[in-house]
Design a protein around this motif. Structure first.
Motif, short mmCIF file in Angstrom:
data_model
loop_
_atom_site.label_atom_id
_atom_site.label_comp_id
_atom_site.label_asym_id
_atom_site.label_seq_id
_atom_site.Cartn_x
_atom_site.Cartn_y
_atom_site.Cartn_z
N LEU A 163 4.50 -33.52 29.82
CA LEU A 163 5.18 -34.52 29.00
C LEU A 163 4.81 -34.35 27.53
CD1 LEU A 163 4.71 -37.70 31.23
CD2 LEU A 163 6.68 -36.17 31.10
N GLY A 164 5.81 -34.43 26.67
CA GLY A 164 5.57 -34.26 25.24
C GLY A 164 6.73 -34.80 24.44
N GLU A 165 6.70 -34.52 23.15
CA GLU A 165 7.77 -34.96 22.26
C GLU A 165 9.00 -34.06 22.36
OE1 GLU A 165 8.02 -37.67 20.44
OE2 GLU A 165 6.05 -38.39 21.01
N THR A 166 8.85 -32.89 22.95
CA THR A 166 9.97 -31.93 23.01
C THR A 166 10.30 -31.58 24.46
OG1 THR A 166 8.41 -30.09 22.71
CG2 THR A 166 9.47 -30.97 20.74
N THR A 167 10.28 -32.59 25.31
CA THR A 167 10.69 -32.38 26.70
C THR A 167 12.20 -32.56 26.84
OG1 THR A 167 9.93 -34.65 26.98
CG2 THR A 167 8.56 -32.94 27.92
N ALA A 168 12.70 -32.15 27.99
CA ALA A 168 14.07 -32.46 28.42
C ALA A 168 15.12 -32.12 27.37
CB ALA A 168 14.17 -33.94 28.82
N GLU A 169 15.23 -30.83 27.03
CA GLU A 169 16.30 -30.40 26.14
C GLU A 169 17.64 -30.81 26.76
OE1 GLU A 169 18.32 -26.39 24.21
OE2 GLU A 169 16.47 -26.21 25.38
N THR A 170 18.49 -31.44 25.97
CA THR A 170 19.73 -32.01 26.49
C THR A 170 20.66 -30.95 27.08
OG1 THR A 170 19.53 -33.82 24.92
CG2 THR A 170 21.68 -33.49 25.92
N CYS A 171 20.68 -29.77 26.51
CA CYS A 171 21.51 -28.69 27.05
C CYS A 171 21.13 -28.36 28.49
CB CYS A 171 21.34 -27.42 26.20
SG CYS A 171 22.37 -27.35 24.73
N CYS A 172 19.84 -28.48 28.80
CA CYS A 172 19.40 -28.13 30.15
C CYS A 172 20.03 -29.06 31.18
CB CYS A 172 17.88 -28.20 30.23
SG CYS A 172 17.02 -26.95 29.25
N ALA A 173 20.08 -30.35 30.87
CA ALA A 173 20.71 -31.29 31.78
C ALA A 173 22.20 -30.97 31.94
CB ALA A 173 20.52 -32.72 31.28
#
Length: 943
Positions: free
Chosen positions: A584-594
């Motif tokens: 977990l961090g400030e740069t998790t879950a790049e929207t393109c990946c979803a």
């Protein structure tokens, strides 16, 4: 047995009118594609025989009022109002065409953006897809008109790139001038001998620079970077500089100006060399001189490169702006003569036209400039990179990035930034423009682009391709294989299928096909769309390793690399499986990946109707995708996140970086296709899958019916479906979410359908449906937690499909207890206090709890630390500390894991059993055990 590939058009019913050849086997040991015939325009096209379920076109599923329609409306307004000429600016500039005064969007889509704008053009493709989907979903002609404008402009751009550059005439200082648009990479090639071997010379020009890049040349004559003379519009200090050398930069004898040339204004610059004195003039005034110059043009000899606007140093920028009245004299003009050039063209001034060369730049067409000196030294407009290697080339930058990639061994996005990724976005955009508006110009652009790629890549050794595709960032190619296969389904050209297979990254495909997880350390979004492409290759070739790789890959990401919201990646990369809290961090879950995992899940469902794919789809769509779009309108930006930080107190950034990023592009697409996976039909038409509970209307033309879904889901715990139209027999398959507990029920025309629904399955109702039949689906929600795989005490909160977050500015984990008022059903919701008039909003310990899907700028906590210090039942505290076992599970965890309980007696009985086990195991004292059982008996419970 692999399915036999058939002719198909993947996304539309009308395809090209032509006959296609038989597609032979392309590699030893690989399955051959079946013969195909491309059907005539307007005919119903077949879908792949490997698809056991089929989607409905976007235009056949309309959204009704609800959360999705509200989010989409914001994006539709953005798409309707945005000036597409801004997006076309970089394409027109690259082709040397007029940009019509448009200003590029900036960010990744501009020359001044990240990595020198090396990704420009990608966002235009996203925008075309967004407009195409918007048109399909609404029928609003405004979107089709914008698409037509963009396709027409891109057609003009490609035509311009196919020919030598042409003069772009603009108003000049005296009549007409020649403009080199910034980004055109154009310059004026002067003939050899333009300096005439003279010792004393004068050079003068009217220039109108439009960009303040250092070391842009007005004039550069030389053989290389050791022997040359130049006049730069700006040196490192931002002022004009003249220099001459026979010994490289260290030997330069120069003259520096004193002030920058203003942008977007005409300035006159001149240099005179007489003996040992050189003088620099700006607007008729001598601004600097050097009286110790020992070099002159004669000392340089005959020079091969004589250029206006280009430097002999390849890294220096090309001059951007306009030229007018360029003259060379074989003598040093006097100050009076220089002053006389300010008011009229040289030919009419006391100095007269240059006797070595004189260019008035009066041309308005063609690619050459006449020399009026009488010496016939006519000049030619050229591109620094020559021109495309194939007439199908289309891009917003030169072909040089594609060329450079072929020799790269490691990534450097400041040199080469994913050119085939950008090519994919453009290809997908024009292909969608054709599929949704039937504009054959767009199909021609798409086909030509793939013809060019095939001509380029088919000439490379396989080892080179494998190296290229394995390079981080520079070798990224996005979903290009899927798009190429979709095009192949329309054209039937053998070269297009062959091209799709040239992107095979064998090391990755073979590992995933074998079930070997090698994802640790890989860039997530570079690789996810590869597998959607592999599924399309499986459709077209029948090669099973493609299917196996895609299925196994999905299982390597979901759930072991998936966050609660459905996203994946940390800092854009994957770590080891099972590490969630630790990443977990400030740069998790790049929207393109979803976005790309949703596409892959959908594509897998077409091949195998595993409800797990749609359970994931619901999770990511209702949480990350909805929550990535800010809930406000903006004419300039789509307002979509790049990263979604999952650390405590994170505030979402809806204007990431400098703008026009990849995630804003995919975010625009997501917001205009929310309805694309609500319904599917079985390939033989015998069943209708209702995968998502979303207010919508399906038009099933083949059955002659509509299905209207009325719901406020997920604010409402269920939905109503009404069938209208003809009588039709089919199975209605209603998804039972994996999170659904007891109480899932279905009625048809008010009568309950008897069945035993299992979470993570389909509830099937088989009947002949008649006009007016009504189906009611009840899906009771429960508040539950999802524990991270690596730290079970770090948890996320869900109510049905809805991820609930705490809104709090603290940067440390909040500690919550949830068993304090747990219901007999196991529902934890009674421990929260509902907020009146605000569905799905609660408070807990005085902290606001709200849906993640709301696009606000509140600081949020997606994860919290579970803390149940005391054994509490029905808000009654036993006074006993809640003990934990060696695995971290507590006494209360053990008790409530058996929920639901039929009644209070069943709960108390189970509490006594668990307490006895813990007491006998030495983990709880007998006295404390007695208190726990007594509290359980005395407490009151929500059912």
């Amino acid at each position: 047995m692999a399915p036999a590939p058939a002719r198909r058009a993947v996304l539309r019913a009308a395809v090209l009118a032509a006959a296609a050849p038989v597609i032979p086997s392309l590699a030893a040991g690989r399955a051959a594609a079946a013969p195909r015939t491309v059907v005539h325009a307007g005919a119903q096209a077949a879908t792949p025989s490997s698809w056991t379920a089929q989607p409905f076109p976007l235009k056949d599923v309309s959204l009704r009022e609800g959360a999705f329609a509200a989010k989409r409306a914001l994006m539709l307004d953005h798409g309707r109002g945005y000036d597409v000429h801004r997006l076309l600016q970089v394409f027109r500039a690259n082709a040397g065409l007029s940009t019509r005064g448009a200003v590029a969007p900036g960010g990744w889509e501009g020359l001044d953006g990240e990595a020198n704008g090396n990704l420009r053009g990608h966002y235009t493709g996203h925008f075309l897809t967004m407009l195409s989907q918007a048109y399909a979903g609404t029928g609003d002609k405004a979107y089709a008109d914008k698409i037509g404008t963009m396709v027409g402009a891109l057609t003009e751009v490609r035509a311009a790139l196919r020919r030598d550059p042409a003069v772009l005439g603009v108003p000049g200082k005296f009549g007409t001038a020649a403009e080199n648009v910034r980004g055109s990479h154009q310059y004026v090639d002067l003939p050899s001998g333009v300096l005439g071997g003279a010792s004393d010379v004068t050079f003068s020009a009217w220039v109108k620079p439009v960009h303040d890049a250092d070391w842009t040349r007005i004039l550069d004559c030389g053989n290389d970077t050791s022997r040359y003379l130049y006049l730069a519009a700006r040196n490192a200090d931002g002022v004009p500089r003249f220099a001459i050398t026979t010994d490289g930069p260290g030997g330069e004898q120069g003259i520096n100006g004193t002030a920058p040339l203003p942008l977007d204004e005409w300035s006159h610059v001149a240099v005179t060399l007489a003996g040992t004195t050189g003088t620099l003039y700006v607007n008729g005034t001598a601004v600097a001189s050097n009286t110790a110059m020992t070099l002159d043009p004669a000392a340089l000899g005959t020079l091969k490169n004589n250029w206006l606007g280009r430097s002999n140093y390849a890294a220096d920028p090309v001059f951007a702006g306009a030229f007018d009245e360029v003259n060379f004299w074989s003598r040093a003009l006097t100050a009076t003569e220089i002053a006389g050039l300010q008011e009229e063209p040289a030919a009419g001034s006391p100095a007269g036209a240059g006797d070595l060369a004189s260019y008035a730049f009066d041309e308005t067409s063609g690619g050459s400039f006449a020399d009026s000196s009488g010496r016939g030294r006519h000049a030619t407009l050229r591109r620094t990179w020559g021109g495309p290697s194939h007439p199908g080339f289309l891009a917003a930058y030169p072909e040089t990035q594609f060329i450079a990639l072929e020799s790269m061994t490691s990534g450097d996005y400041t040199v080469v930034w994913a050119p085939y990724y950008t090519a994919h976005k453009i290809l997908r955009g024009v292909l969608d423009a054709y599929l949704y508006t039937d504009d054959t110009r767009a199909l021609d652009l798409a086909s030509g682009l793939c013809d060019w790629m095939h001509s380029r890549l088919s000439a490379l050794p396989r080892s080179t391709l494998q190296r290229m595709w394995g390079i981080f960032s520079s070798g990224e190619f996005g979903g290009i294989v899927e798009a190429i296969c979709d095009l192949y389904a329309l054209t039937g050209k053998a070269e297009h299928l062959a091209l799709a297979r040239l992107f095979d990254l064998d090391k990755l495909i073979d590992a995933c096909a074998a079930g070997d997880d090698t994802l640790d350390g890989l860039h997530a979004n570079q690789h996810i769309p590869i597998f959607t492409g592999l599924l399309r290759l499986y459709d077209e070739t029948g090669e099973r390793r493609y299917l196996a790789a895609a299925k196994n890959f999905w299982g390597m990401v979901v759930p072991t690399r998936m966050y609660g919201i459905g996203g994946t990646s940390t800092g854009e990369f994957w770590k080891a499986p099972g590490v969630i809290a630790g990443t977990l961090g400030e740069t998790t879950a790049e929207t393109c990946c979803a976005y790309n995992l949703l596409k892959l899940s959908r594509a897998l469902f077409l091949h195998e109707q595993d409800p797990a794919y749609i359970d994931y789809y619901e999770r990511a769509l209702y949480n990350q995708v909805l929550g990535s779009k800010q809930d406000k309108a903006d004419a300039e930006k789509p307002l979509v996140t790049y990263f979604i930080g999952l650390l405590p107190g994170h505030v979402r950034d809806y204007t990431p970086r400098a703008g026009t990023t990849c995630c804003e592009g995919t975010g625009m697409e997501s917001a205009t296709k929310y309805q694309d996976s609500v319904y599917f039909r079985k390939a033989d038409g015998s069943a209708l899958y209702v995968n998502l509970y979303s207010p919508s209307v399906l038009t099933w033309k083949e059955k002659g019916i509509t299905v209207t879904q009325t719901t406020d889901y997920p604010r409402e715990q269920g939905t109503t479906l009404t069938v209208r139209g003809s009588t039709a027999a089919f199975d209605l398959r209603l998804r039972v979410p994996a999170w659904a507990g007891s109480g899932f029920a279905v009625t048809v025309n008010g009568r309950k359908v008897k069945a035993d629904p299992a979470p993570g399955s389909y509830f099937s109702v088989s009947r002949t449906w008649r006009d007016g039949d009504t189906v009611r689906v009840s899906i009771p929600f429960r508040l539950r937690v999802e524990k991270t795989l690596d730290k079970p005490e770090v948890q996320a909160l869900f109510y049905g499909p809805v991820h609930l977050v705490a809104r709090d500015s603290r940067k440390t984990y909040l500690r919550f207890g949830l068993y304090r008022n747990a219901a007999l059903s196991g529902d934890l919701l009674p421990s929260l206090t509902p907020v009146a008039g605000a569905p799905l909003h609660y408070t807990l310990d005085g902290i606001d709890i709200a849906p993640f899907s709301e696009g606000t700028e509140d600081p949020t906590h997606s994860y919290f630390q579970r803390a149940e210090p005391k054994v509490v039942f029905g808000t009654t505290d036993s006074g006993v500390t809640n003990p934990a076992g060696s695995d971290g599970a507590t006494l209360l965890d053990d008790i409530w894991s058996a929920a639901p309980f039929k009644d209070k007696g069943a709960l108390v009985k189970h509490v006594r059993t668990v307490v006895d086990t813990w007491v006998s195991g030495g983990r709880l004292s007998e006295a404390d055990g007695t208190k726990v059982v007594g509290t359980a008996k005395s407490a009151s419970y929500v059912p």
